[in-house]
Design a protein around this motif. Structure first.
Motif, short mmCIF file in Angstrom:
data_model
loop_
_atom_site.label_atom_id
_atom_site.label_comp_id
_atom_site.label_asym_id
_atom_site.label_seq_id
_atom_site.Cartn_x
_atom_site.Cartn_y
_atom_site.Cartn_z
N VAL A 82 0.82 -1.21 0.00
CA VAL A 82 0.00 0.00 0.00
C VAL A 82 0.85 1.26 0.00
O VAL A 82 0.56 2.22 -0.69
CB VAL A 82 -0.97 0.02 1.20
CG1 VAL A 82 -1.76 1.31 1.25
CG2 VAL A 82 -1.91 -1.18 1.12
N GLY B 74 2.22 2.27 -3.64
CA GLY B 74 1.38 2.47 -4.79
C GLY B 74 0.23 3.44 -4.65
O GLY B 74 0.01 4.27 -5.52
N ILE B 75 -0.48 3.36 -3.56
CA ILE B 75 -1.77 4.03 -3.48
C ILE B 75 -1.67 5.55 -3.55
O ILE B 75 -2.56 6.22 -4.07
CB ILE B 75 -2.52 3.61 -2.18
CG1 ILE B 75 -3.97 4.09 -2.21
CG2 ILE B 75 -1.80 4.13 -0.94
CD1 ILE B 75 -4.77 3.52 -3.33
N LEU C 62 -1.13 6.37 -7.27
CA LEU C 62 -1.79 5.51 -8.24
C LEU C 62 -2.98 6.15 -8.96
O LEU C 62 -3.10 6.00 -10.18
CB LEU C 62 -2.23 4.21 -7.57
CG LEU C 62 -2.72 3.12 -8.51
CD1 LEU C 62 -1.62 2.74 -9.49
CD2 LEU C 62 -3.15 1.89 -7.74
N TRP D 132 -8.32 -3.50 -12.35
CA TRP D 132 -8.25 -3.86 -10.93
C TRP D 132 -8.75 -5.28 -10.71
O TRP D 132 -8.14 -6.07 -9.97
CB TRP D 132 -9.10 -2.92 -10.09
CG TRP D 132 -8.43 -1.68 -9.61
CD1 TRP D 132 -8.79 -0.39 -9.87
CD2 TRP D 132 -7.26 -1.60 -8.79
NE1 TRP D 132 -7.92 0.48 -9.28
CE2 TRP D 132 -6.98 -0.23 -8.60
CE3 TRP D 132 -6.42 -2.55 -8.21
CZ2 TRP D 132 -5.89 0.21 -7.85
CZ3 TRP D 132 -5.34 -2.11 -7.46
CH2 TRP D 132 -5.09 -0.75 -7.29
N SER E 183 0.29 -0.54 -14.05
CA SER E 183 0.04 0.34 -12.90
C SER E 183 -0.68 -0.40 -11.78
O SER E 183 -0.33 -0.25 -10.60
CB SER E 183 -0.79 1.55 -13.33
OG SER E 183 -0.09 2.33 -14.27
N THR E 184 -1.69 -1.19 -12.12
CA THR E 184 -2.42 -1.91 -11.08
C THR E 184 -1.57 -3.02 -10.48
O THR E 184 -1.65 -3.29 -9.27
CB THR E 184 -3.74 -2.49 -11.62
OG1 THR E 184 -3.49 -3.23 -12.82
CG2 THR E 184 -4.75 -1.40 -11.91
N TRP F 34 1.64 -2.84 -10.15
CA TRP F 34 2.57 -2.13 -9.28
C TRP F 34 1.97 -1.97 -7.88
O TRP F 34 2.67 -2.04 -6.87
CB TRP F 34 2.91 -0.77 -9.87
CG TRP F 34 3.60 0.13 -8.88
CD1 TRP F 34 3.12 1.29 -8.37
CD2 TRP F 34 4.89 -0.06 -8.29
NE1 TRP F 34 4.03 1.83 -7.48
CE2 TRP F 34 5.12 1.02 -7.42
CE3 TRP F 34 5.87 -1.06 -8.40
CZ2 TRP F 34 6.29 1.15 -6.67
CZ3 TRP F 34 7.03 -0.93 -7.66
CH2 TRP F 34 7.23 0.16 -6.81
N ALA F 35 0.67 -1.77 -7.82
CA ALA F 35 0.00 -1.61 -6.53
C ALA F 35 0.14 -2.86 -5.67
O ALA F 35 0.12 -2.78 -4.44
CB ALA F 35 -1.47 -1.29 -6.75
N SER G 132 -5.12 -5.10 1.67
CA SER G 132 -4.66 -4.15 0.65
C SER G 132 -5.69 -3.97 -0.46
O SER G 132 -5.90 -2.84 -0.94
CB SER G 132 -3.34 -4.63 0.06
OG SER G 132 -2.34 -4.72 1.06
N TYR H 172 -7.26 -0.47 -1.67
CA TYR H 172 -7.02 0.01 -3.02
C TYR H 172 -8.30 0.34 -3.78
O TYR H 172 -8.43 1.43 -4.36
CB TYR H 172 -6.24 -1.05 -3.82
CG TYR H 172 -4.76 -0.97 -3.64
CD1 TYR H 172 -4.09 0.24 -3.74
CD2 TYR H 172 -4.01 -2.12 -3.40
CE1 TYR H 172 -2.72 0.31 -3.58
CE2 TYR H 172 -2.64 -2.06 -3.24
CZ TYR H 172 -1.99 -0.84 -3.34
OH TYR H 172 -0.65 -0.78 -3.19
N THR I 107 -9.10 4.23 -4.69
CA THR I 107 -8.92 4.61 -6.10
C THR I 107 -10.23 5.11 -6.71
O THR I 107 -10.26 6.17 -7.35
CB THR I 107 -8.40 3.42 -6.92
OG1 THR I 107 -7.18 2.95 -6.34
CG2 THR I 107 -8.15 3.83 -8.36
#
Length: 470
Positions: free
Chosen positions: A20, A23-24, A27, A44, A223-224, A226-227, A258, A262, A266
């Motif tokens: 978390v 990324g968050i 993100l 996601w 990107s997701t 990476w989270a 997490s 997320y 998001t």
């Protein structure tokens, strides 16, 4: 001095903290540059499913192969009957994961600097203080680089004195961030505006091109993912765990916590800010909360962000230094990496890891915080995919050969899980390396490691040495 073993909750906080924290905070802005709300939501869902399968693979391997306590590098080595081939494979995984961590740690520190601008706007100043040819050094970029550097080496001093203090810092920071995110979710509900989603299917990129829904999902995949990077944290710290069952539980529990954070944050941030605002935001969560509470709300969340990012940085540095340290103990890295000081900290590995991270922090000199962050996550995420893929292949080998299995039903179930994890890993690698630049930055790290192998492994590992700091 031998470090104390960590239990379920400490390991879980490393998983949540590393996932978390890295990324968050940036993100929502990152996703707004590659996809629309619907594309991000679908990405996601697919990523969540894929990473859940990878988490189950890691959990299964922790139980079935408890003697392999160094994560992907151990699994890569065990894949081959040939000791030489196994050693090269293990080294390659250790190198790739270690190199990815340089960028990952840098990205978290860069995020920290981004949220610090809430209190120190001068860090965004574009006033030029020095010029070298066509390069112009702005005061904001210089201060950002200085803050990042001080933070990195300050943590180095703390961990060199006591590696266990890192676990305590991460525990406190993770509890703080979870409570803070609960507050964020409750408050930003009041700022949610469905109009900010517009036509959820449509997305126009920076060049004015209309991107299809499938293209958006592919664009958001890196990107997701990476989270979720950090899902392997408990596995990488297996050697410091009280129980391998705690490793599996921490991995799955950390993932569940997490995911809830997320998805909630998001989507609510996308609803609180317009797509145009998100694309240029240096601190999207602060800006979203500011829609509800004004500047006071921004300051509250900025403090929480700084605390959680500090804990996450500590967690990433510990995991990063652990990789070459454990690799050296089994002969996959030069013996010098296995050295510890009088406090039980892997001092050489810790120091060299932070030196390499420092190089990635130079990205803050040449671009905005957002650009520096995006650069580091592309490099890191693609490099992480290879260890994930290799771990999945090793699990598949166990399923096919039946090694460690007694019941046929569990073997079939693990086979389905492993197949899905394998398909997902391949999909993201293909998507992420669609152009030469991303391939060179991400997968290229492994190629560099293989080229350097004969030089790095010139001396054979003998025994672990203990050195005391003067």
């Amino acid at each position: 001095m031998e470090a104390k073993k960590w239990g379920l909750w400490t390991l879980t906080t490393f998983v949540v903290g590393n996932m978390v924290g890295g990324g968050i905070f940036m993100l929502p802005a990152n996703l707004a540059n590659v996809s629309g709300p619907l594309g991000s939501t679908l990405a996601w869902i697919l990523t969540g499913l894929g990473v859940f399968m990878i988490a189950l693979v890691f959990g299964s391997l922790a139980i079935r192969k408890p003697e392999l306590k160094a994560g992907p590098q151990s699994y890569a080595q065990a894949l081959f009957k040939s000791k030489r081939a196994g050693k090269v494979a293990g080294y390659s995984m250790a190198w790739g994961y270690w190199a990815a961590n340089w960028a990952a740690t840098a990205s978290v520190i860069i995020s920290f600097a981004g949220y610090l601008t809430t209190f120190f706007p001068i860090m965004q100043s574009t006033k030029v203080i020095a010029s070298i040819g066509s390069f112009q050094l702005e005061i904001g970029k210089f201060l950002t680089f200085a803050v990042c550097t001080v933070m990195l080496w300050g943590i180095q001093l703390i961990l060199a004195r006591n590696i266990n203090s890192g676990g305590k810092v991460n525990l406190v920071a993770t509890i703080t961030k979870v409570l803070g995110f609960m507050m964020f979710i409750l408050l930003t509900v009041f700022a949610f505006d469905a109009a900010n989603f517009g036509n959820a299917k449509e997305f126009i990129d920076a060049k004015g091109n209309s991107i299809s829904l499938g293209g958006q999902i592919n664009g958001a995949a890196i990107s997701t993912l990476w989270a979720f990077v950090g899902i392997e944290s408990a596995v990488m710290l297996s050697n410091r765990a009280k129980s391998q069952r705690d490793v599996k539980k921490a991995t799955l529990l950390g993932l569940l916590i997490s995911v809830l954070i997320y998805v909630g944050i998001t989507l609510l941030t996308m609803g609180a800010l317009s797509q145009a605002e998100l694309k240029t935001s240096q601190k999207p969560l602060v800006d979203a909360l500011g829609e509800v509470l004004g500047s006071n709300g921004q300051y509250i969340l900025a403090v929480l962000a700084l605390i959680s990012l500090l804990g996450s940085t500590v967690g990433w540095i510990i995991v990063s230094s652990e990789v070459p340290y454990q690799a050296a103990k089994v002969g996959l890295f030069p013996n010098v990496f296995s050295k510890i000081n009088k406090n039980g900290s892997p001092i050489f590995s810790l120091t060299l890891t932070n030196i390499m991270t420092q190089f990635f922090l130079f990205a803050t000199i040449s671009g905005t915080i957002s650009k520096a962050y995006n650069f580091t996550i592309v490099v890191a995420t693609l490099a992480y995919l290879i260890p994930y893929l290799v771990s999945t292949i090793y699990q598949l080998k166990l399923v096919i050969t039946g090694e460690t299995y007694v019941k046929t039903t569990s073997r079939y179930a693990d086979g389905i899980i492993t197949f899905i994890a394998l398909v997902y890993s391949v999909w993201v690698i293909v998507t992420g390396t669609a152009d030469l630049k991303t391939f060179a930055l991400g997968i290229g790290l492994f190629i560099v490691g293989l080229i350097l192998y004969p030089f790095i492994m010139k001396r054979k590992t003998v025994v672990t040495k203990v050195v005391e700091e003067s």
